[in-house]
Enzyme design. Sequence first.
Site, PDB file in Angstrom:
ATOM      1  N   ARG A 164       0.814  -1.205   0.000  1.00 41.15           N
ATOM      2  CA  ARG A 164       0.000   0.000   0.000  1.00 41.15           C
ATOM      3  C   ARG A 164       0.855   1.266   0.000  1.00 41.15           C
ATOM      4  O   ARG A 164       0.558   2.228  -0.706  1.00 41.15           O
ATOM      5  CB  ARG A 164      -0.937   0.011   1.225  1.00 41.15           C
ATOM      6  CG  ARG A 164      -2.130  -0.923   1.132  1.00 41.15           C
ATOM      7  CD  ARG A 164      -1.785  -2.386   1.093  1.00 41.15           C
ATOM      8  NE  ARG A 164      -1.068  -2.809   2.297  1.00 41.15           N
ATOM      9  CZ  ARG A 164      -0.350  -3.941   2.386  1.00 41.15           C
ATOM     10  NH1 ARG A 164      -0.218  -4.745   1.337  1.00 41.15           N
ATOM     11  NH2 ARG A 164       0.264  -4.280   3.508  1.00 41.15           N
TER      12      ARG A 164
ATOM     13  N   CYS B  98      -5.373  -3.026   8.430  1.00 44.26           N
ATOM     14  CA  CYS B  98      -4.253  -2.331   7.773  1.00 44.26           C
ATOM     15  C   CYS B  98      -4.615  -0.863   7.719  1.00 44.26           C
ATOM     16  O   CYS B  98      -5.584  -0.484   7.048  1.00 44.26           O
ATOM     17  CB  CYS B  98      -3.994  -2.866   6.368  1.00 44.26           C
ATOM     18  SG  CYS B  98      -2.679  -1.972   5.492  1.00 44.26           S
TER      19      CYS B  98
ATOM     20  N   THR C 137      -2.833   1.719   6.468  1.00 44.49           N
ATOM     21  CA  THR C 137      -2.505   2.359   5.187  1.00 44.49           C
ATOM     22  C   THR C 137      -3.541   2.039   4.125  1.00 44.49           C
ATOM     23  O   THR C 137      -3.891   2.901   3.298  1.00 44.49           O
ATOM     24  CB  THR C 137      -1.109   1.909   4.711  1.00 44.49           C
ATOM     25  OG1 THR C 137      -0.178   1.999   5.782  1.00 44.49           O
ATOM     26  CG2 THR C 137      -0.627   2.772   3.561  1.00 44.49           C
TER      27      THR C 137
ATOM     28  N   THR D 234       3.443   4.015   8.625  1.00 45.98           N
ATOM     29  CA  THR D 234       4.232   3.870   7.396  1.00 45.98           C
ATOM     30  C   THR D 234       4.342   5.213   6.673  1.00 45.98           C
ATOM     31  O   THR D 234       3.558   6.139   6.911  1.00 45.98           O
ATOM     32  CB  THR D 234       3.583   2.859   6.440  1.00 45.98           C
ATOM     33  OG1 THR D 234       2.298   3.365   6.038  1.00 45.98           O
ATOM     34  CG2 THR D 234       3.427   1.497   7.090  1.00 45.98           C
TER      35      THR D 234
ATOM     36  N   LYS E 248       7.507  -7.345   9.911  1.00 44.99           N
ATOM     37  CA  LYS E 248       7.066  -8.055   8.702  1.00 44.99           C
ATOM     38  C   LYS E 248       8.030  -9.187   8.332  1.00 44.99           C
ATOM     39  O   LYS E 248       7.607 -10.208   7.794  1.00 44.99           O
ATOM     40  CB  LYS E 248       6.924  -7.083   7.524  1.00 44.99           C
ATOM     41  CG  LYS E 248       5.632  -6.270   7.534  1.00 44.99           C
ATOM     42  CD  LYS E 248       5.500  -5.452   6.272  1.00 44.99           C
ATOM     43  CE  LYS E 248       4.209  -4.635   6.231  1.00 44.99           C
ATOM     44  NZ  LYS E 248       3.009  -5.463   6.078  1.00 44.99           N
TER      45      LYS E 248
ATOM     46  N   CYS F  55       0.100   1.550  12.368  1.00 41.50           N
ATOM     47  CA  CYS F  55       0.374   0.460  11.430  1.00 41.50           C
ATOM     48  C   CYS F  55       0.076  -0.817  12.201  1.00 41.50           C
ATOM     49  O   CYS F  55       0.469  -0.942  13.366  1.00 41.50           O
ATOM     50  CB  CYS F  55       1.827   0.494  10.963  1.00 41.50           C
ATOM     51  SG  CYS F  55       2.287  -0.946   9.953  1.00 41.50           S
TER      52      CYS F  55
END
Length: 231
Positions: free
Chosen positions: A48, A82, A84, A126, A165, A195
């Site tokens: 994203r 999520c 974003t 992010t 991640k 995030c």
Amino acid sequence: MKTIGIIGGMGPLATVDLYSRIVMRTKAQKDQDHIHVIIDSNTDIPDRTKSILGGGVDPAVELIKSAKRLEQAGADFLIMPCNTAHFFIDKIKESVSIPFINMIEETVKYTLNKYGKDVVVGLMATDGTIKSKIYENYYKDMGIKTVIPEKTQDKIMKFIYDIIKSGKYEEGTDLFFECVNELKCMGADAFLLGCTELSSAQYLYKIEGPYINPMEVITESSIIYAGAELN
């Protein structure tokens, strides 16, 4: 009770954590007291942040596919772990006929109710979320001041992508707290974990303090909307 549809896979750990939180926070004495949850952990959804910054594939196509699959499978409403990806929420909502609970909006309402308008919120998120100003705009509409990292944004991105991640959890939280400390110096009273990898990190490392966790907010909102009771 209503059936929850989760647009997941962004990333898979955040999806697992959201489902786990829904189970843990639902008041239940037996299996049948829990909420029916349908999850589409769609790991084909493009990054994203890269898309928002102008260098990546539009994730809306795959997000819409997930939303439609969940609707067809019987979901009564949608949620999405999520932050974003909420930049694309209007496109997703237009593609389905079931409600979509907006995690960003719910989180900002939670902040106002818990801390009031005088709080200064430090945004940890992010590059895509920061650039889109999605949280800043919602907070501004509520009359709440926000600050964003000036020197440590690259460090929180590294923490999100290269540690959480990537599953390198043993590398710890130094980068996370470097960002927190900068935001404190900028006047932040509370810190938005903007995030879902940061939400997962809070659970993983048992981080305590004035942190606003959108994953926890959407957990509570979805349980109540589904018609169950909070544990």
